[in-house]
Write an enzyme that holds these catalytic residues in place. Sequence first.
Site, PDB file in Angstrom:
ATOM      1  N   LYS A 297       0.836  -1.202   0.000  1.00  0.00           N
ATOM      2  CA  LYS A 297       0.000   0.000   0.000  1.00  0.00           C
ATOM      3  C   LYS A 297       0.874   1.258   0.000  1.00  0.00           C
ATOM      4  CE  LYS A 297      -0.372   0.091   5.048  1.00  0.00           C
ATOM      5  NZ  LYS A 297      -1.258   0.203   6.205  1.00  0.00           N
TER       6      LYS A 297
ATOM      7  N   ARG B 146      -8.829   0.741  15.854  1.00  0.00           N
ATOM      8  CA  ARG B 146      -8.940   1.429  14.571  1.00  0.00           C
ATOM      9  C   ARG B 146     -10.070   0.870  13.722  1.00  0.00           C
ATOM     10  NH1 ARG B 146      -3.586   1.584  10.937  1.00  0.00           N
ATOM     11  NH2 ARG B 146      -4.026  -0.653  10.804  1.00  0.00           N
TER      12      ARG B 146
ATOM     13  N   TYR C  77      15.249  30.359   6.124  1.00  0.00           N
ATOM     14  CA  TYR C  77      14.122  31.067   6.708  1.00  0.00           C
ATOM     15  C   TYR C  77      14.227  31.137   8.231  1.00  0.00           C
ATOM     16  CZ  TYR C  77      11.672  30.590   2.219  1.00  0.00           C
ATOM     17  OH  TYR C  77      11.302  30.659   0.892  1.00  0.00           O
TER      18      TYR C  77
ATOM     19  N   MET D 185      11.415  24.215   0.692  1.00  0.00           N
ATOM     20  CA  MET D 185      10.615  23.354  -0.175  1.00  0.00           C
ATOM     21  C   MET D 185      11.451  22.589  -1.186  1.00  0.00           C
ATOM     22  SD  MET D 185       7.371  24.299  -2.632  1.00  0.00           S
ATOM     23  CE  MET D 185       6.360  24.881  -1.270  1.00  0.00           C
TER      24      MET D 185
END
Length: 364
Positions: A40, A130, A256, A305
Amino acid sequence: MDSLGAERCWAEIDLGAVRHNARVARERLGPETELLAVVKANGYGHGMVKIARALQTEAALFGVANLHEANELRGSGVTQPILLLGPALPNERAEIRRAGFIASVSSFREAAAFGPGAQVNFAIDTGMGRMGCWQDDAIAELEKIAALPGLILHSVSTHLPVADEDAAFTETELAQFAELVRQMRARVPGAYKVHVLLSAGILGFAKHRFEIARAGLMLYGSSPLPGAQNYLQPAMTLKTHIALLRDLPAGRSVSYGRTFTTREPMRVATISAGYADGYPRSISGRDGIVLIGGKRCAVLGRVTMDLMMIDVSPVPTAQLGNEVVLIGRQGEEEILASEVAERAGTIAWEIFTGIGGRVRRVYL
């Protein structure tokens, strides 16, 4: 790899390592337990279809999260049974039944909604909270499911919530589940199989193997139990290049927020990878490291990023275009995904699945 010279960030996937790790799982389980390969989330970021094809001779069946993944996997030519590990949405049930996928259900009502001809895995909740039917009610619910006309009860399963954290709880959970299975088989006879072990279970509790075991993280060469890492071969190496080199004097801020300031003259490389590629921003200011020239070099300031700044003072020979390893081995040094995860305050599963789609996967 000259052909990768233009790549800004890529992941090399060693399919031989994936097959090795599957064989480790099978050896620990023995010949009578089938291996369910969990592919998955795009094969934990490694590429679902490529991983499944590599495991055609190792896995008896494959596990995916949802119908979309099941359709993609079947459409790729994979012929093994496909089990949906998560609950289906109501409007997906008819297609799951028609396609012959194995649906995971938590109740009689959910199983009945699939209709005759459906294959189901009855999930039992032994502490995960779950999905699944609570263990105290499981036998009565299973009796009703087994009586549904035309329904195929493929398997019964549970999930271990702390197999990588709390061995005492897990041993108790497994012993109680084994007793529950004994009672189930007496009350509800049939050819259904049982599965409970995940990667941490296969590596640490293999005596509770039952008929199927679900290997996930360990297939990709990362052990949820640190003591078992030596048995596995990491499958992914995440790489980028040095895009810029600059010599900064003392007193210069980097990235930053100006959270890092050079205390002395420093040679700084800007590399072509950032959090959009899957390198976690949360590692900023937490001693992140990469490999350049076979040496560990510190990540400076905040991860951005598309770019990261690295102290390459320990590598005086560093040049533009040099290969940088974010996860994997270079020379005698290695950075495991689990190390990146620990420094970032997360888990290896999230590191792998967070690697972005713009990162090209290259299969070895």
